[in-house]
Design a protein around this motif. Structure first.
Motif, PDB file in Angstrom:
ATOM      1  N   GLU A  76       0.836  -1.211   0.000  1.00  0.00           N
ATOM      2  CA  GLU A  76       0.000   0.000   0.000  1.00  0.00           C
ATOM      3  C   GLU A  76       0.866   1.255   0.000  1.00  0.00           C
ATOM      4  OE1 GLU A  76      -2.274  -3.415   0.978  1.00  0.00           O
ATOM      5  OE2 GLU A  76      -0.487  -2.648   2.017  1.00  0.00           O
ATOM      6  N   GLU A  77       1.928   1.258   0.781  1.00  0.00           N
ATOM      7  CA  GLU A  77       2.834   2.408   0.815  1.00  0.00           C
ATOM      8  C   GLU A  77       3.495   2.623  -0.546  1.00  0.00           C
ATOM      9  OE1 GLU A  77       5.102   3.042   4.840  1.00  0.00           O
ATOM     10  OE2 GLU A  77       4.964   0.876   4.471  1.00  0.00           O
ATOM     11  N   ILE A  78       3.910   1.513  -1.150  1.00  0.00           N
ATOM     12  CA  ILE A  78       4.590   1.620  -2.443  1.00  0.00           C
ATOM     13  C   ILE A  78       3.635   2.107  -3.525  1.00  0.00           C
ATOM     14  CG2 ILE A  78       5.689   0.253  -4.274  1.00  0.00           C
ATOM     15  CD1 ILE A  78       6.975  -1.419  -1.994  1.00  0.00           C
ATOM     16  N   PHE A  79       2.424   1.551  -3.556  1.00  0.00           N
ATOM     17  CA  PHE A  79       1.455   2.003  -4.556  1.00  0.00           C
ATOM     18  C   PHE A  79       1.103   3.475  -4.362  1.00  0.00           C
ATOM     19  CE2 PHE A  79       0.372  -2.459  -5.627  1.00  0.00           C
ATOM     20  CZ  PHE A  79       0.386  -2.325  -7.005  1.00  0.00           C
ATOM     21  N   GLU A  80       0.990   3.889  -3.132  1.00  0.00           N
ATOM     22  CA  GLU A  80       0.683   5.296  -2.863  1.00  0.00           C
ATOM     23  C   GLU A  80       1.778   6.206  -3.415  1.00  0.00           C
ATOM     24  OE1 GLU A  80      -0.338   8.284   0.910  1.00  0.00           O
ATOM     25  OE2 GLU A  80       0.177   6.179   1.271  1.00  0.00           O
ATOM     26  N   GLU A  81       3.038   5.777  -3.247  1.00  0.00           N
ATOM     27  CA  GLU A  81       4.149   6.561  -3.775  1.00  0.00           C
ATOM     28  C   GLU A  81       4.109   6.606  -5.299  1.00  0.00           C
ATOM     29  OE1 GLU A  81       7.515   8.947  -3.859  1.00  0.00           O
ATOM     30  OE2 GLU A  81       6.158   8.458  -2.186  1.00  0.00           O
ATOM     31  N   ILE A  82       3.849   5.467  -5.943  1.00  0.00           N
ATOM     32  CA  ILE A  82       3.785   5.430  -7.412  1.00  0.00           C
ATOM     33  C   ILE A  82       2.661   6.318  -7.925  1.00  0.00           C
ATOM     34  CG2 ILE A  82       3.253   3.940  -9.398  1.00  0.00           C
ATOM     35  CD1 ILE A  82       4.758   1.690  -7.932  1.00  0.00           C
ATOM     36  N   ILE A  83       1.513   6.252  -7.290  1.00  0.00           N
ATOM     37  CA  ILE A  83       0.347   7.019  -7.715  1.00  0.00           C
ATOM     38  C   ILE A  83       0.552   8.516  -7.514  1.00  0.00           C
ATOM     39  CG2 ILE A  83      -2.083   7.499  -7.153  1.00  0.00           C
ATOM     40  CD1 ILE A  83      -2.318   4.445  -6.569  1.00  0.00           C
ATOM     41  N   ASN A  84       1.217   8.894  -6.433  1.00  0.00           N
ATOM     42  CA  ASN A  84       1.355  10.313  -6.092  1.00  0.00           C
ATOM     43  C   ASN A  84       2.519  11.005  -6.787  1.00  0.00           C
ATOM     44  OD1 ASN A  84      -0.888  10.264  -4.412  1.00  0.00           O
ATOM     45  ND2 ASN A  84       0.301   9.805  -2.584  1.00  0.00           N
ATOM     46  N   GLN A  85       3.500  10.232  -7.275  1.00  0.00           N
ATOM     47  CA  GLN A  85       4.638  10.875  -7.922  1.00  0.00           C
ATOM     48  C   GLN A  85       4.227  11.546  -9.228  1.00  0.00           C
ATOM     49  OE1 GLN A  85       7.903   8.093  -8.381  1.00  0.00           O
ATOM     50  NE2 GLN A  85       8.782   8.683  -6.402  1.00  0.00           N
ATOM     51  N   ARG A  86       4.890  12.639  -9.546  1.00  0.00           N
ATOM     52  CA  ARG A  86       4.610  13.325 -10.809  1.00  0.00           C
ATOM     53  C   ARG A  86       5.071  12.452 -11.974  1.00  0.00           C
ATOM     54  NH1 ARG A  86       9.036  16.027 -13.294  1.00  0.00           N
ATOM     55  NH2 ARG A  86      10.961  15.670 -12.118  1.00  0.00           N
ATOM     56  N   VAL A  87       4.374  12.578 -13.104  1.00  0.00           N
ATOM     57  CA  VAL A  87       4.830  11.881 -14.307  1.00  0.00           C
ATOM     58  C   VAL A  87       5.900  12.734 -14.979  1.00  0.00           C
ATOM     59  CG1 VAL A  87       2.678  10.617 -14.665  1.00  0.00           C
ATOM     60  CG2 VAL A  87       2.989  12.864 -15.725  1.00  0.00           C
ATOM     61  N   LEU A  88       6.805  12.077 -15.674  1.00  0.00           N
ATOM     62  CA  LEU A  88       7.915  12.788 -16.311  1.00  0.00           C
ATOM     63  C   LEU A  88       7.554  13.282 -17.702  1.00  0.00           C
ATOM     64  CD1 LEU A  88      10.797  10.360 -15.237  1.00  0.00           C
ATOM     65  CD2 LEU A  88      10.040  12.468 -14.103  1.00  0.00           C
ATOM     66  N   PHE A  89       6.670  12.535 -18.377  1.00  0.00           N
ATOM     67  CA  PHE A  89       6.205  12.897 -19.719  1.00  0.00           C
ATOM     68  C   PHE A  89       5.050  11.983 -20.080  1.00  0.00           C
ATOM     69  CE2 PHE A  89      10.042  10.229 -19.935  1.00  0.00           C
ATOM     70  CZ  PHE A  89       9.546   9.087 -20.531  1.00  0.00           C
ATOM     71  N   SER A  90       4.360  12.291 -21.156  1.00  0.00           N
ATOM     72  CA  SER A  90       3.276  11.426 -21.622  1.00  0.00           C
ATOM     73  C   SER A  90       3.857  10.189 -22.298  1.00  0.00           C
ATOM     74  CB  SER A  90       2.374  12.178 -22.613  1.00  0.00           C
ATOM     75  OG  SER A  90       1.736  13.255 -21.963  1.00  0.00           O
ATOM     76  N   PRO A  91       3.121   9.071 -22.274  1.00  0.00           N
ATOM     77  CA  PRO A  91       3.634   7.842 -22.881  1.00  0.00           C
ATOM     78  C   PRO A  91       4.087   8.050 -24.323  1.00  0.00           C
ATOM     79  CG  PRO A  91       1.636   7.393 -21.660  1.00  0.00           C
ATOM     80  CD  PRO A  91       1.793   8.876 -21.662  1.00  0.00           C
ATOM     81  N   ASN A  92       5.223   7.452 -24.671  1.00  0.00           N
ATOM     82  CA  ASN A  92       5.836   7.474 -26.007  1.00  0.00           C
ATOM     83  C   ASN A  92       6.500   8.799 -26.364  1.00  0.00           C
ATOM     84  OD1 ASN A  92       5.097   4.775 -26.830  1.00  0.00           O
ATOM     85  ND2 ASN A  92       2.988   5.538 -27.010  1.00  0.00           N
ATOM     86  N   GLU A  93       6.472   9.791 -25.481  1.00  0.00           N
ATOM     87  CA  GLU A  93       7.106  11.070 -25.789  1.00  0.00           C
ATOM     88  C   GLU A  93       8.616  11.051 -25.565  1.00  0.00           C
ATOM     89  OE1 GLU A  93       3.694  14.507 -25.076  1.00  0.00           O
ATOM     90  OE2 GLU A  93       5.385  14.345 -23.689  1.00  0.00           O
ATOM     91  N   ASN A  94       9.054  10.158 -24.693  1.00  0.00           N
ATOM     92  CA  ASN A  94      10.462  10.138 -24.336  1.00  0.00           C
ATOM     93  C   ASN A  94      10.784   8.774 -23.722  1.00  0.00           C
ATOM     94  OD1 ASN A  94      13.098  10.976 -23.880  1.00  0.00           O
ATOM     95  ND2 ASN A  94      12.486  12.957 -23.015  1.00  0.00           N
ATOM     96  N   VAL A  95      12.006   8.630 -23.264  1.00  0.00           N
ATOM     97  CA  VAL A  95      12.428   7.412 -22.570  1.00  0.00           C
ATOM     98  C   VAL A  95      13.151   7.814 -21.290  1.00  0.00           C
ATOM     99  CG1 VAL A  95      13.919   5.375 -22.663  1.00  0.00           C
ATOM    100  CG2 VAL A  95      12.632   6.049 -24.679  1.00  0.00           C
ATOM    101  N   ALA A  96      12.745   7.225 -20.166  1.00  0.00           N
ATOM    102  CA  ALA A  96      13.418   7.458 -18.884  1.00  0.00           C
ATOM    103  C   ALA A  96      13.288   6.198 -18.039  1.00  0.00           C
ATOM    104  CB  ALA A  96      12.820   8.656 -18.154  1.00  0.00           C
ATOM    105  N   TYR A  97      14.400   5.719 -17.545  1.00  0.00           N
ATOM    106  CA  TYR A  97      14.443   4.470 -16.792  1.00  0.00           C
ATOM    107  C   TYR A  97      13.472   4.541 -15.618  1.00  0.00           C
ATOM    108  CZ  TYR A  97      16.696   0.249 -14.941  1.00  0.00           C
ATOM    109  OH  TYR A  97      16.965  -1.020 -14.521  1.00  0.00           O
ATOM    110  N   SER A  98      12.567   3.572 -15.542  1.00  0.00           N
ATOM    111  CA  SER A  98      11.505   3.621 -14.535  1.00  0.00           C
ATOM    112  C   SER A  98      11.413   2.327 -13.742  1.00  0.00           C
ATOM    113  CB  SER A  98      10.146   3.907 -15.197  1.00  0.00           C
ATOM    114  OG  SER A  98       9.110   3.834 -14.240  1.00  0.00           O
TER     115      SER A  98
END
Length: 356
Positions: free
Chosen positions: A149-171
């Motif tokens: 639950e803690e991990i999912f909350e962190e994933i959900i609350n973090q800002r996105v870096l870009f829209s899908p397919n716009e760029n590549v960033a190790y995730s």
């Protein structure tokens, strides 16, 4: 007498063949290089080299009081785990349970852009999702047990870096979600799926998920006060499917050779996993590396103390797995030096001033 003669002939033939293989990779030069690493206390770990699907070189290095490292030593392999996770995802694709275009909202609708993020985006790091390993993008928080639950909350609350397919960033977040998709589709935890689909049928006995609670895994070390000391690493159950797997150099080399021999997945599937050389670094589970103008496929892993690299050259059918669990001389320089010896018999020792 005839029986003894035949046994001797077989033994001599075997030794001769092994010697030829060893000469092909300049094993004496590799020994000299690793002797230097060990004598100067630069690194601790193990290295294995395969050619045509067989191990032709192995060496452990580094000295810790009351510790012995050898062929059976198990290490945390960090993000090399992602190659196993991607393989399990492609197992699901081959079984027609999911597809590369399946979207994330089927599983986790609360994740930002879930309706646009595909399985392919997660595999190739083009989803735009952030890195949950750093809480609030800066805080190291996974050395202690955390709940799902803690991990999912962190994933959900973090800002996105870009829209899908716009760029590549190790995730790392993307692969955490892939691990959970595997569990949902197989109706089993990640460890049981890994055993059922890969480690048991292919006899990778040293390869385990942290969920299996392996207890023979070597720790990580840091060089302080002129000595190697243990250092605290991840609580690995926090990074299942992302970086939790422990293994040894033999199993890693065996795995990547099985993959490229199309014993685990079809030739067409393995082709989809590979990046386009010169255009992509991250494929869909496999990465590309260039050492001395030679192209390799594989993956790397880094924990808070252990660094791993696993590479495979298709033209020569040569693979190298290197695991360093006490690092002063960097892994990437080490593997670069080894490739130069294997292919060119060029032996150059690490410059001490550049390692510290």
């Amino acid at each position: 007498m005839k029986r003894i003669s035949k046994i001797l002939i077989v033994a001599i033939t075997f030794f001769f063949i092994q010697n030829i293989y060893s000469q092909n990779i300049h094993s004496k030069s590799i020994d000299k290089y690793i002797d230097y690493i060990q004598t100067n206390n630069l690194d601790i770990g193990s290295i294995s080299i395969f050619k045509n699907g067989k191990e032709i070189y192995f060496r452990s290095f580094g000295e810790i009081p009351d510790k012995k490292f050898g062929p059976n030593t198990e290490y945390q392999v960090g993000s090399v785990t992602k190659l196993f996770t991607a393989t399990l995802i492609f197992k699901l694709i081959e079984q027609h349970k999911i597809s590369l275009t399946s979207t994330l909202d089927k599983y986790f609708p609360l994740v930002k852009n879930a309706d646009k993020i595909t399985i392919q985006n997660l595999l190739e790091h083009s989803s735009g999702l952030n890195n949950y390993v750093k809480k609030d993008e800066k805080i190291i928080w996974l050395k202690e047990p955390r709940t799902n639950e803690e991990i999912f909350e962190e994933i959900i609350n973090q800002r996105v870096l870009f829209s899908p397919n716009e760029n590549v960033a190790y995730s790392n977040s993307g692969y955490y979600l892939l691990g959970k998709i595997i569990e949902k589709e197989f109706y089993k935890n990640y460890s049981d799926v890994l055993k059922e689909e890969i480690t048991v049928p292919f006899k990778l006995n040293k390869t385990k998920s942290a969920l299996e609670s392996p207890n023979d895994v070597s720790g990580s070390y840091i060089f302080e006060n002129n000595a190697w000391n243990t250092t605290k690493d991840f609580y690995f159950k926090n990074i299942v499917g992302v970086g939790d797997i422990s293994s040894n150099t033999l199993d890693l080399n065996t795995f990547i050779n099985l993959l490229f021999d199309h014993k685990i997945l079809s030739k067409e599937t393995v082709s989809k996993m590979q990046p386009i050389i010169g255009k992509e670094k991250y494929g869909r589970g496999l990465m590309t590396f260039k050492f001395h103008n030679l192209d390799f496929y594989g993956n790397t892993g880094g924990t808070y103390g252990t660094n791993t690299i696993l590479i495979f050259n298709k033209e020569t059918k040569t693979s190298i797995s290197l695991i360093i669990n006490g690092e002063r001389y960097p892994r990437d320089k080490f593997i670069d030096d080894i490739v130069d010896i294997v292919y060119n018999n060029e032996l150059s020792y690490p410059e001490m001033s550049k390692t510290m």
